[in-house]
Design an enzyme around this catalytic site. Sequence first.
Site, PDB file in Angstrom:
ATOM      1  N   GLY A  29       0.821  -1.214   0.000  1.00 22.91           N
ATOM      2  CA  GLY A  29       0.000   0.000   0.000  1.00 22.91           C
ATOM      3  C   GLY A  29       0.849   1.255   0.000  1.00 22.91           C
ATOM      4  O   GLY A  29       2.051   1.197  -0.232  1.00 22.91           O
ATOM      5  N   ASN A  30       0.201   2.375   0.224  1.00 19.43           N
ATOM      6  CA  ASN A  30       0.920   3.652   0.284  1.00 19.43           C
ATOM      7  C   ASN A  30       0.290   4.545   1.349  1.00 19.43           C
ATOM      8  O   ASN A  30      -0.711   4.177   1.957  1.00 19.43           O
ATOM      9  CB  ASN A  30       0.931   4.325  -1.097  1.00 19.43           C
ATOM     10  CG  ASN A  30      -0.458   4.661  -1.579  1.00 19.43           C
ATOM     11  OD1 ASN A  30      -1.122   5.533  -1.030  1.00 19.43           O
ATOM     12  ND2 ASN A  30      -0.928   3.944  -2.591  1.00 19.43           N
TER      13      ASN A  30
END
Length: 224
Positions: A29-30
């Site tokens: 993810g980020n």
Amino acid sequence: GRGADLAGRHVVVSAGGTREAIDPVRFIGNRSSGLQGYALARTAVARGARVTLVAANVALPDPAGATVVRVESALGLREAVLEAAGGADAVVMAAAVADFRPAARSDSKIKKSSADPEPIHLTKNPDILAELCDLRRAGRRPWPEVIAGFAAETDDVLANGQAKLARKGCDLLVVNQVGENLAFGTPDNAAVILVAGGDPVEVPRGPKEGLADVVWDLVAARLA
Ligand code: C5P
């Protein structure tokens, strides 16, 4: 004030950050919070637009008056954005979309063992913004008149941004100046908005609502 200058318009905003599954419990993810996309959705509602907000993994309450479609991955976001964009007047892609995803998702949780784990092979995700612009060029459906993207650049902001605007074929590109407590997860932002066929618009550091309103000013001007 801006009044209801987006009344009768349908706009689509993507927000948040995609998650790319590794196995049932893990993902890549980020750090996108979704704050800028939500500010765009709120300000568009305030200006009279019908708003579809495609939200990827955002821990924020639904903005009043917007239709919220929740997605997880880049492929999920692509499907939701393409679906909503047909017949819409404008799309603003504020989501941080993962460029890559694990090539294969394990159906069971990957077990820990004494040996090193197998490498995770990655495959490219589609560039949704570029695809939308390509579809519009092909012109087989009423695609949005205005397509805007976001880009985070650290150096050569103008040159890199102009190249990206041209490469993707979009109308507006909001180039964030990252770093120094700006952008990710903070209430403030600073940006240069690149305009296809026009002069760049500098937006000094301030609340994400302020930047959102300048984006809608430019969108409304192109729709007029
Ligand atoms: O190429 P780059 O990732 O810097 O471009 C950022 C812009 O492109 C953002 O508007 C983002 O939402 C969009 N994007 C996309 N699909 C991707 C990667 C980025 O639509 N796979």
